[in-house]
Motif scaffolding. Structure first.
Motif, short mmCIF file in Angstrom:
data_model
loop_
_atom_site.label_atom_id
_atom_site.label_comp_id
_atom_site.label_asym_id
_atom_site.label_seq_id
_atom_site.Cartn_x
_atom_site.Cartn_y
_atom_site.Cartn_z
N VAL A 37 0.84 -1.21 0.00
CA VAL A 37 0.00 0.00 0.00
C VAL A 37 0.87 1.25 0.00
CG1 VAL A 37 -1.62 1.33 1.41
CG2 VAL A 37 -2.00 -1.10 1.03
N PHE A 38 1.89 1.30 0.86
CA PHE A 38 2.76 2.47 0.90
C PHE A 38 3.58 2.61 -0.38
CE2 PHE A 38 2.66 2.02 5.75
CZ PHE A 38 1.60 2.91 5.86
N GLY A 39 3.95 1.50 -0.98
CA GLY A 39 4.68 1.55 -2.24
C GLY A 39 3.83 2.12 -3.36
N VAL A 40 2.59 1.72 -3.43
CA VAL A 40 1.68 2.27 -4.45
C VAL A 40 1.41 3.74 -4.18
CG1 VAL A 40 -0.69 2.15 -5.30
CG2 VAL A 40 0.63 0.06 -5.03
N ALA A 41 1.23 4.11 -2.91
CA ALA A 41 1.00 5.52 -2.58
C ALA A 41 2.21 6.37 -2.95
CB ALA A 41 0.69 5.65 -1.09
N TYR A 42 3.42 5.85 -2.72
CA TYR A 42 4.64 6.58 -3.09
C TYR A 42 4.72 6.75 -4.60
CZ TYR A 42 9.53 7.37 -4.21
OH TYR A 42 10.69 7.87 -4.74
N ALA A 43 4.55 5.67 -5.33
CA ALA A 43 4.66 5.74 -6.79
C ALA A 43 3.57 6.65 -7.38
CB ALA A 43 4.57 4.34 -7.38
N ALA A 44 2.36 6.54 -6.87
CA ALA A 44 1.27 7.35 -7.41
C ALA A 44 1.49 8.84 -7.12
CB ALA A 44 -0.06 6.90 -6.82
N SER A 45 1.89 9.17 -5.90
CA SER A 45 2.06 10.59 -5.58
C SER A 45 3.25 11.20 -6.31
CB SER A 45 2.18 10.79 -4.06
OG SER A 45 3.27 10.05 -3.55
N VAL A 46 4.33 10.44 -6.49
CA VAL A 46 5.46 10.95 -7.27
C VAL A 46 5.06 11.14 -8.72
CG1 VAL A 46 7.73 10.35 -8.21
CG2 VAL A 46 7.32 10.11 -5.79
N THR A 47 4.39 10.15 -9.28
CA THR A 47 3.99 10.22 -10.69
C THR A 47 3.03 11.38 -10.94
OG1 THR A 47 4.27 7.84 -10.91
CG2 THR A 47 2.92 8.94 -12.56
N LEU A 48 2.02 11.51 -10.10
CA LEU A 48 1.04 12.57 -10.31
C LEU A 48 1.62 13.96 -10.08
CD1 LEU A 48 -2.12 10.92 -8.74
CD2 LEU A 48 -1.61 11.27 -11.16
N SER A 49 2.55 14.09 -9.15
CA SER A 49 3.15 15.40 -8.93
C SER A 49 4.15 15.74 -10.04
CB SER A 49 3.82 15.48 -7.57
OG SER A 49 4.91 14.59 -7.50
N LYS A 50 4.86 14.75 -10.56
CA LYS A 50 5.79 15.01 -11.66
C LYS A 50 5.05 15.29 -12.97
CE LYS A 50 9.94 14.31 -9.91
NZ LYS A 50 11.07 15.18 -10.06
N MET A 51 3.87 14.72 -13.13
CA MET A 51 3.08 14.96 -14.33
C MET A 51 2.32 16.29 -14.26
SD MET A 51 1.66 11.16 -15.13
CE MET A 51 0.70 11.66 -16.54
#
Length: 107
Positions: free
Chosen positions: A27-41
């Motif tokens: 869960v924390f891994g998905v939250a990390y990847a999603a928040s990094v991806t969405l903020s970088k995009m």
């Protein structure tokens, strides 16, 4: 005949905590990847990167706790640490490569 591999025994009352901790790693891994991806995009502000680092720290701690609970040996713990450090930097590298490629072909 002697056993070839002796594995540590996991207590019966540890199965649920191991399941919960391993779920938290995901869960924390998905939250990390999603928040990094969405903020970088650009869908989220850059302030979300700080929250994503918090997710990464919680994921790293959960993975460490999981390694302790399943009685991992020292080599496995070192591999997990290297993997988590790589997981911290790989999304940033990916978006850096994408932006460099966009700059190169936008000429």
């Amino acid at each position: 005949m002697e056993p070839l591999f002796v594995r540590p025994e996991i207590a019966v009352d540890e199965f649920l905590p191991i399941f919960i901790v391993s779920t938290l790693v995901l869960v924390f891994g998905v939250a990390y990847a999603a928040s990094v991806t969405l903020s970088k995009m650009g869908y989220l502000s850059k302030k979300w990167l700080y929250l994503s680092y918090t997710f990464w720290i919680m994921q790293t701690y959960s993975l460490y706790d999981l390694a302790i609970r399943i009685h991992s040996n020292n080599f496995t713990v070192k591999v997990l640490v290297v993997t988590m450090i790589a997981y911290l930097f790989i999304p940033h590298l990916y978006f850096r490569f994408i932006s460099d490629i966009d700059k190169r072909y936008d000429k």
